[in-house]
Design an enzyme around this catalytic site. Structure first.
Site, PDB file in Angstrom:
ATOM      1  N   TYR A 135       1.052  -1.388  -0.041  1.00 30.19           N
ATOM      2  CA  TYR A 135      -0.525  -0.183   0.123  1.00 30.19           C
ATOM      3  C   TYR A 135       1.238   1.133  -0.096  1.00 30.19           C
ATOM      4  O   TYR A 135       0.492   2.289  -0.668  1.00 30.19           O
ATOM      5  CB  TYR A 135      -0.687  -0.230   0.853  1.00 30.19           C
ATOM      6  N   GLY A 185       3.288   1.266  -2.868  1.00 32.76           N
ATOM      7  CA  GLY A 185       1.785   1.507  -4.303  1.00 32.76           C
ATOM      8  C   GLY A 185       1.794   3.002  -4.239  1.00 32.76           C
ATOM      9  O   GLY A 185       2.428   3.535  -5.060  1.00 32.76           O
ATOM     10  N   SER A 198     -14.457   2.028  12.818  1.00 34.14           N
ATOM     11  CA  SER A 198     -15.510   0.819  12.353  1.00 34.14           C
ATOM     12  C   SER A 198     -15.606  -0.344  13.030  1.00 34.14           C
ATOM     13  O   SER A 198     -16.845  -0.977  13.269  1.00 34.14           O
ATOM     14  CB  SER A 198     -15.663   0.527  10.683  1.00 34.14           C
ATOM     15  N   GLN A 207       2.566   7.375  15.807  1.00 32.55           N
ATOM     16  CA  GLN A 207       2.598   8.695  15.966  1.00 32.55           C
ATOM     17  C   GLN A 207       1.653   8.976  14.504  1.00 32.55           C
ATOM     18  O   GLN A 207       2.334   8.526  13.168  1.00 32.55           O
ATOM     19  CB  GLN A 207       2.965   9.373  16.557  1.00 32.55           C
TER      20      GLN A 207
HETATM   21  P1  NAD Z   1     -12.463   2.285   0.103  1.00 26.17           P
HETATM   22  O1  NAD Z   1     -12.037   0.895  -0.051  1.00 26.17           O
HETATM   23  O2  NAD Z   1     -13.697   1.953   0.681  1.00 26.17           O
HETATM   24  O3  NAD Z   1     -13.185   2.426  -1.043  1.00 26.17           O
HETATM   25  C1  NAD Z   1     -11.906   2.172  -2.203  1.00 26.17           C
HETATM   26  C2  NAD Z   1     -12.697   1.790  -4.260  1.00 26.17           C
HETATM   27  O4  NAD Z   1     -11.901   1.337  -4.782  1.00 26.17           O
HETATM   28  C3  NAD Z   1     -13.756   0.434  -3.705  1.00 26.17           C
HETATM   29  O5  NAD Z   1     -14.991   1.250  -3.743  1.00 26.17           O
HETATM   30  C4  NAD Z   1     -12.847  -0.890  -4.627  1.00 26.17           C
HETATM   31  O6  NAD Z   1     -13.914  -1.400  -4.157  1.00 26.17           O
HETATM   32  C5  NAD Z   1     -12.837  -0.100  -5.008  1.00 26.17           C
HETATM   33  N1  NAD Z   1     -11.289  -0.474  -6.466  1.00 26.17           N
HETATM   34  C6  NAD Z   1     -10.237  -1.055  -5.060  1.00 26.17           C
HETATM   35  N2  NAD Z   1      -9.637  -1.405  -6.311  1.00 26.17           N
HETATM   36  C7  NAD Z   1      -9.745  -1.186  -7.392  1.00 26.17           C
HETATM   37  C8  NAD Z   1      -9.709  -1.626  -8.988  1.00 26.17           C
HETATM   38  N3  NAD Z   1      -8.475  -1.926  -8.860  1.00 26.17           N
HETATM   39  N4  NAD Z   1     -10.255  -1.125  -9.584  1.00 26.17           N
HETATM   40  C9  NAD Z   1     -11.350  -0.260  -9.396  1.00 26.17           C
HETATM   41  N5  NAD Z   1     -11.701   0.031  -7.862  1.00 26.17           N
HETATM   42  C10 NAD Z   1     -11.411  -0.522  -7.339  1.00 26.17           C
HETATM   43  O7  NAD Z   1     -12.081   3.248   0.736  1.00 26.17           O
HETATM   44  P2  NAD Z   1     -11.436   4.204   1.033  1.00 26.17           P
HETATM   45  O8  NAD Z   1     -11.824   4.955   2.734  1.00 26.17           O
HETATM   46  O9  NAD Z   1     -13.272   5.608   0.550  1.00 26.17           O
HETATM   47  O10 NAD Z   1     -10.876   5.158   0.010  1.00 26.17           O
HETATM   48  C11 NAD Z   1     -10.751   5.641  -1.150  1.00 26.17           C
HETATM   49  C12 NAD Z   1      -9.606   6.488  -1.245  1.00 26.17           C
HETATM   50  O11 NAD Z   1      -8.658   7.177  -0.585  1.00 26.17           O
HETATM   51  C13 NAD Z   1      -8.578   5.491  -1.382  1.00 26.17           C
HETATM   52  O12 NAD Z   1      -7.566   4.786  -2.797  1.00 26.17           O
HETATM   53  C14 NAD Z   1      -7.633   5.125  -0.580  1.00 26.17           C
HETATM   54  O13 NAD Z   1      -6.587   4.724  -0.722  1.00 26.17           O
HETATM   55  C15 NAD Z   1      -7.316   6.208   0.150  1.00 26.17           C
HETATM   56  N6  NAD Z   1      -7.314   6.848   1.310  1.00 26.17           N
HETATM   57  C16 NAD Z   1      -8.678   6.877   2.039  1.00 26.17           C
HETATM   58  C17 NAD Z   1      -7.807   6.928   3.707  1.00 26.17           C
HETATM   59  C18 NAD Z   1      -9.640   6.636   4.423  1.00 26.17           C
HETATM   60  O14 NAD Z   1      -8.679   6.759   6.475  1.00 26.17           O
HETATM   61  N7  NAD Z   1     -10.476   7.054   4.208  1.00 26.17           N
HETATM   62  C19 NAD Z   1      -6.932   7.489   4.000  1.00 26.17           C
HETATM   63  C20 NAD Z   1      -5.019   8.211   3.586  1.00 26.17           C
HETATM   64  C21 NAD Z   1      -5.803   7.325   1.464  1.00 26.17           C
END
Ligand code: NAD
Ligand code: UDP
Length: 354
Positions: free
Chosen positions: A178, A181, A222, A309
């Site tokens: 992650y 990537g 969650s 942290q």
């Molecule tokens: P989430 O898992 O709810 O949403 C991710 C979505 O991407 C899902 O709907 C999943 O089905 C889709 N997905 C995964 N692999 C895929 C692929 N190969 N092709 C098409 N769709 C694909 O997570 P989230 O919390 O909504 O996160 C959204 C974005 O924000 C992500 O890129 C995540 O890395 C980034 N992010 C989120 C947080 C957080 O705390 N929520 C923090 C840092 C970064």
């Protein structure tokens, strides 16, 4: 004559259509749509589905591309018949051919148990996904926003984290698929910007929570809420002294839209998150108190490479986006608890999403 009438109508609606146009303006004329057509990858997920709601409320047309790995149709079911919404089941590791005006690239599993489930696919999603979406943006000459992460800082030795800090990431650990990537995706975004003059926006997102998180995705907010509502043990990893700073989803969506609206010369990376820091033990205690649960805290081993942290320095976001979070943790937790309560009671989740 019909064609002449159509041309006149278009000229009236779109005064620029008689002149030499960019591809983007042309596409809008073709669609008779004054608003933008926006692609949201990962739009069936937690953040993506809220972003789609916001964009539709602003009058835009939205295409969601998602392979439903961690996202769910339930997050979008209220949009089933929406005239400006379209869902495409698509894996971003494969090329996508569409005509849009803006791209938000959110596709990637975000919770450790999900991204470690198939780590090779996680790296592919970040890296091949970025290449495919950047390629699309390059052909369309349209701006593209990347959902990057605070994980690019790894286990940080600079606190709070500023954008200029290069991070402390283990390249071969269980979180690396992650973290690395996402780091490589940032590299690709900046190389497309330098090499192809693409308009990019890189958001470094810190822990964000709220309604529509997957109840079993293992992320701390969650997990704790679902455990507390079921009066099950609260699984605290390590001694709970590790810290995180939690941002409510709605605040994050406001920041995404503000970032996309910045002038082309602003690329980021920009930290987005709530700078109020809590220990994970404090979070557990808050969730128990707010749910009135009988749950007890149960200590479990700390997972590998778990950062000790994390707190964003958001001075850049304040200055460039005029943005700061507005929802305090207690308030956001109450809304999130209400959502999971409704879900556990079997109510339609989309009825309680705010
Ligand atoms: P989430 O898992 O709810 O949403 C991710 C979505 O991407 C899902 O709907 C999943 O089905 C889709 N997905 C995964 N692999 C895929 C692929 N190969 N092709 C098409 N769709 C694909 O997570 P989230 O919390 O909504 O996160 C959204 C974005 O924000 C992500 O890129 C995540 O890395 C980034 N992010 C989120 C947080 C957080 O705390 N929520 C923090 C840092 C970064
Ligand atoms: N955590 C915990 N119990 C859980 C889930 C997570 O104590 O049931 C801890 C985890 O070890 C980490 C913090 O909560 O220190 C945040 O974890 P999460 O997976 O939500 O996000 P990330 O580690 O990616 O910031």
């Amino acid at each position: 004559e019909g064609a002449g009438f159509a041309a006149a109508a278009i000229a009236e609606l779109h005064p620029q259509s008689g002149r030499e146009q960019s591809g983007r303006e042309n596409r809008r004329v073709r669609n008779y749509e004054p608003n933008k057509r926006v692609l949201v990858t990962g739009g069936a997920g937690f953040l993506g589905s809220h972003l789609i709601d916001r964009l539709l409320a602003q009058g835009h047309e939205v295409v969601c591309a998602d392979n439903l790995f961690t996202g769910t149709r339930r997050n979008l079911e209220h949009l089933h018949l929406h005239p400006r919404f379209e869902f495409i089941r698509h894996d971003v590791t494969f090329p996508l051919y569409l005509e849009v005006d803006q791209i938000y690239n959110l596709a990637c599993p975000a919770s450790p148990i999900h991204y470690q489930h198939d780590p090779v696919q996680t790296t592919k999603t970040s890296v091949h996904g970025a290449i495919n979406m950047l390629g699309l943006a390059k052909r369309l000459r349209c701006p593209i926003l990347q959902a990057s992460t605070s994980e690019v800082y790894g286990d940080p030795s600079v606190h709070p984290q500023v954008e200029s800090y290069w991070g402390n990431v283990n390249p071969i650990g269980v979180r690396s698929c992650y973290d690395e990537g996402k780091r490589c995706a940032e590299t690709l975004f900046f190389d497309y910007h330098r090499q192809h003059k693409l308009s990019i926006k890189v958001a470094r997102i810190f822990n964000t929570y709220g309604p529509r998180m997957h109840p079993n995705d293992g992320r701390v907010v969650s997990n704790f809420i679902v455990q507390a509502l079921n009066d099950e043990p609260i699984t605290l990893y390590g001694d709970g002294s590790q810290t995180r700073s939690f941002c409510y989803g709605d605040d994050m969506i406001t920041a995404f839209v503000a970032l996309m609206a910045t002038p082309p010369e602003f690329t980021g990376p920009v930290n987005l998150g709530n700078p109020t820091e809590f220990s994970i033990r404090q979070l557990a205690e808050k969730v128990i108190a707010l749910t009135g649960s009988k749950s007890r805290i149960e200590y479990r081993p700390l997972p590998g490479d778990d950062p000790t942290q994390r707190q964003p320095d958001i001075a850049l976001a304040r200055a460039k986006l005029g943005w700061a979070p507005t929802v305090a943790l207690d308030e956001g937790l109450k809304k999130t608890i209400a959502y999971f309560e409704a879900m556990l009671a079997g109510a339609a989740p989309s009825a309680a999403t705010k």
